[in-house]
Enzyme design. Structure first.
Site, PDB file in Angstrom:
ATOM      1  N   VAL A  47       0.906  -1.111  -0.117  1.00  0.00           N
ATOM      2  CA  VAL A  47      -0.350   0.114  -0.431  1.00  0.00           C
ATOM      3  C   VAL A  47       0.334   1.438   0.111  1.00  0.00           C
ATOM      4  O   VAL A  47       1.488   1.557   0.560  1.00  0.00           O
ATOM      5  CB  VAL A  47      -0.902   0.071   1.705  1.00  0.00           C
ATOM      6  CG1 VAL A  47      -1.910   0.924   1.177  1.00  0.00           C
ATOM      7  CG2 VAL A  47      -2.048  -1.265   1.055  1.00  0.00           C
ATOM      8  N   GLN A 101      -4.183  -6.127  -7.240  1.00  0.00           N
ATOM      9  CA  GLN A 101      -4.928  -6.465  -6.827  1.00  0.00           C
ATOM     10  C   GLN A 101      -5.768  -5.751  -5.731  1.00  0.00           C
ATOM     11  O   GLN A 101      -5.629  -4.636  -5.943  1.00  0.00           O
ATOM     12  CB  GLN A 101      -3.886  -6.672  -5.564  1.00  0.00           C
ATOM     13  CG  GLN A 101      -4.079  -8.086  -4.189  1.00  0.00           C
ATOM     14  CD  GLN A 101      -3.278  -7.904  -2.445  1.00  0.00           C
ATOM     15  OE1 GLN A 101      -2.847  -6.476  -2.232  1.00  0.00           O
ATOM     16  NE2 GLN A 101      -2.561  -8.575  -2.845  1.00  0.00           N
ATOM     17  N   CYS A 130      -3.646  -9.699   4.441  1.00  0.00           N
ATOM     18  CA  CYS A 130      -3.379  -8.149   4.981  1.00  0.00           C
ATOM     19  C   CYS A 130      -4.076  -8.353   6.156  1.00  0.00           C
ATOM     20  O   CYS A 130      -4.809  -8.579   6.512  1.00  0.00           O
ATOM     21  CB  CYS A 130      -4.012  -7.234   4.607  1.00  0.00           C
ATOM     22  SG  CYS A 130      -4.295  -5.467   5.421  1.00  0.00           S
ATOM     23  N   HIS A 197       1.965 -16.010   2.162  1.00  0.00           N
ATOM     24  CA  HIS A 197       2.716 -15.636   3.039  1.00  0.00           C
ATOM     25  C   HIS A 197       3.118 -16.285   3.918  1.00  0.00           C
ATOM     26  O   HIS A 197       2.413 -16.640   5.021  1.00  0.00           O
ATOM     27  CB  HIS A 197       2.435 -14.260   3.523  1.00  0.00           C
ATOM     28  CG  HIS A 197       3.341 -13.355   4.273  1.00  0.00           C
ATOM     29  ND1 HIS A 197       3.167 -12.044   4.704  1.00  0.00           N
ATOM     30  CD2 HIS A 197       4.195 -13.582   5.498  1.00  0.00           C
ATOM     31  CE1 HIS A 197       3.854 -11.445   5.620  1.00  0.00           C
ATOM     32  NE2 HIS A 197       4.948 -12.777   5.622  1.00  0.00           N
ATOM     33  N   ASN A 230       6.743 -16.256   0.427  1.00  0.00           N
ATOM     34  CA  ASN A 230       6.912 -14.464   0.763  1.00  0.00           C
ATOM     35  C   ASN A 230       7.210 -14.963   2.435  1.00  0.00           C
ATOM     36  O   ASN A 230       6.578 -15.747   2.433  1.00  0.00           O
ATOM     37  CB  ASN A 230       5.467 -13.695   0.555  1.00  0.00           C
ATOM     38  CG  ASN A 230       6.209 -12.502   1.070  1.00  0.00           C
ATOM     39  OD1 ASN A 230       4.207 -11.566   1.301  1.00  0.00           O
ATOM     40  ND2 ASN A 230       6.953 -12.136   1.044  1.00  0.00           N
ATOM     41  N   GLY A 231       8.393 -14.181   2.732  1.00  0.00           N
ATOM     42  CA  GLY A 231       8.266 -13.422   4.326  1.00  0.00           C
ATOM     43  C   GLY A 231      10.094 -14.383   4.046  1.00  0.00           C
ATOM     44  O   GLY A 231      10.485 -15.820   3.608  1.00  0.00           O
ATOM     45  N   ALA A 254       8.896  -7.580   0.000  1.00  0.00           N
ATOM     46  CA  ALA A 254       8.475  -6.840   0.102  1.00  0.00           C
ATOM     47  C   ALA A 254       9.349  -5.515   1.220  1.00  0.00           C
ATOM     48  O   ALA A 254       9.517  -4.716   0.357  1.00  0.00           O
ATOM     49  CB  ALA A 254       7.221  -6.465   1.060  1.00  0.00           C
TER      50      ALA A 254
END
Length: 496
Positions: A47, A101, A130, A197, A230-231, A254
């Site tokens: 975001v 997204q 999220c 994630h 992810n992570g 990210a």
């Protein structure tokens, strides 16, 4: 790769009639190989942080696939300006392949938004990851992960009506078995690519901890569609190790990418190199100043710990030119630090590189203990360990306006308390009360308190003196227990 975007249709909020796709919709691994170019290095949807300028910077330095920031499906359907600002005006041939997204909790709204976006992207992603409080209030993101029936309807409808594939980004459950069943349900509903994630929705901020690659590995073995992990991605070595350990098709970054956009190249360049390149892209592809400032704070994170005054300056500037000037000043400070560095000396603290080199920012995790503590408790613990108070943003602004202002409770003046309510009493109150209690007592007793500017007795005496020369004037009697005597009563008793 799909053809370039067409001109946006602005006839109304709805999607209008669906155009037939020019070719069959690709699925699963065929979609990943042919449309996404077998992408392995992916920039996450963030975001206000994965805008066009940042995506283009990432693509220059090894990113093979990018996501837009999370868009709100209902606002996207309703607001033509929102569509233009967040997707239509950002469309350019260099920014492909691209996945848009959305967050949504209504099948029809999600599909309407996706139909409006499908000509500008290569797939539409449903955000189911999220974990923030805004997602809890809006009932979307990771807070939908228990509503499997709703998710099935959303993905089935999108899979049936869109000309591009639908993908999902999820967080895991604490149990591996439940996470695997969750992923299989999404695949059966029509999801063509899954990003996992490896943290639960409760793992965020200081409580984030390490992502579980075991969960991701189990999901990859259980589904027959491509999976992105992810992570725990901070450098290229982490990317390669994750792919090897989990068997996923790609890795999404990210936080690591925000601190080092050259992560996927395996490089750690000087910060100013990428900061200047990013600012140059922003000149050609403008974006909100808040996005630019946020990126510079991430890129210069370690340097701003050393040169605190420039951190305050970066927070204050109101123009792109001002931000560029602060970045240039940081570059000069870093070059001075380089020249003054003693030969053979290493970086300060626990940093792997000197502060002017792009490198990840490792969040301090919760200390090992038997109980899970709150975010505030962890902050207080960090403050106690550092021996200094961590001021809020509002307090920092107050201190900028008045450098002598202190928020240390031990330095605040001590006030005597009101005898009745405990609030600070007036320093010159004749009754030793606060103003509210003093006013009630002075009125009840028809007394004066010069300290609080209350002059009930003086005003009564002046009123009596004036009424003494008006013999025909009568006053309505006052009622109620404890009411002070009326002017007529006082005058009558005086004459008697």
């Amino acid at each position: 790769m799909r053809p370039g975007p067409r001109a946006p249709a602005e006839a109304g909020p709805g999607p209008g009639p669906r155009a037939e796709p020019t070719r069959p919709k690709l699925r699963g691994f065929e979609f990943w190989r042919r449309t996404l170019g077998a992408a392995r290095h992916v920039v996450a949807p963030m975001v206000d942080q994965s805008e066009l300028a940042w995506r283009l910077l990432g693509r220059r330095h090894g990113a093979q696939l990018c996501y837009t920031p999370m868009l709100h499906a209902q606002v996207f359907v309703r607001d033509a300006h929102y569509r233009r600002e967040n997707l239509y005006c950002e469309a350019c041939p260099e920014d492909r392949p691209l996945i848009v997204q959305f967050c949504a909790n209504d099948p029809e709204v999600f599909v309407q938004a996706a139909l409006l976006a499908q000509d500008y992207c290569d797939a539409v992603d449903l955000n189911l990851g999220c974990p923030q409080m805004i997602a809890k209030r809006g009932h979307y993101g990771a807070f939908l992960q228990e509503e499997w029936g709703l998710l099935q309807r959303m993905i089935l409808l999108a899979h049936d009506r869109l000309s591009v594939p639908v993908t999902c980004k999820i967080r895991v459950f604490p149990e591996i078995d439940k996470t695997v069943k969750y992923a299989q349900m999404l695949e059966e509903a029509g999801c063509q690519l899954l990003t996992v994630h490896g943290r639960t929705k409760e793992q965020k901020g200081p409580l984030a901890g390490a992502a579980s690659w075991e969960h991701i590995k189990a999901v990859r073995k259980a589904v027959s569609i491509p999976v992105f992990a992810n992570g725990n991605i901070r450098c290229l070595q982490d990317v390669e190790r994750c792919i090897q350990d989990t068997g996923v098709q790609g890795v999404m970054s990210a936080e690591g990418h925000l601190h080092n956009p050259a992560l996927f190249e395996g490089r750690s360049p000087a910060v100013w190199e990428l900061a200047e390149e990013y600012l140059d892209i922003v000149q050609r592809h403008p974006c909100p100043l808040s996005c630019v400032r946020a990126h510079l704070f991430k890129l210069w994170h370690h340097t701003l710990q050393v040169h605190q005054p420039l951190r305050e300056e970066l927070a204050r500037v109101k123009t792109l030119e001002g931000i560029a000037a602060v970045s240039q000043a940081l570059k000069l400070r870093c070059q001075e630090d380089m020249c003054g560095q003693e030969q053979g000396a290493g970086p300060a603290g626990s940093l792997p590189f000197f502060h002017w080199i792009c490198q990840p920012c490792v969040r301090p995790g919760p200390r090992e203990s038997g109980a899970v503590r709150s975010k505030r408790a962890l902050e207080e613990e960090a403050e106690a360990a550092s021996g200094a108070e961590r001021l809020s943003k509002n307090k920092q602004k107050q201190q900028l306006r008045n450098p002598r202002k202190t928020f240390d409770p031990s330095l605040k003046p001590k006030y005597a308390k009101c005898e009745q309510c405990g609030n600070p009493k007036g320093n010159r109150c004749v009754f030793n009360l606060c103003r509210a209690c003093c006013k009630k007592r002075a009125f009840r007793e028809t007394a004066d308190c010069p300290g609080h500017g209350l002059l009930f007795k003086t005003k009564l005496e002046k009123s009596l003196a004036w009424k003494g020369i008006q013999p025909g004037l009568q006053e309505a009697p006052r009622v109620g227990p404890g009411a002070p005597p009326s002017c007529a009563e006082v005058v009558g008793s005086a004459r008697a």
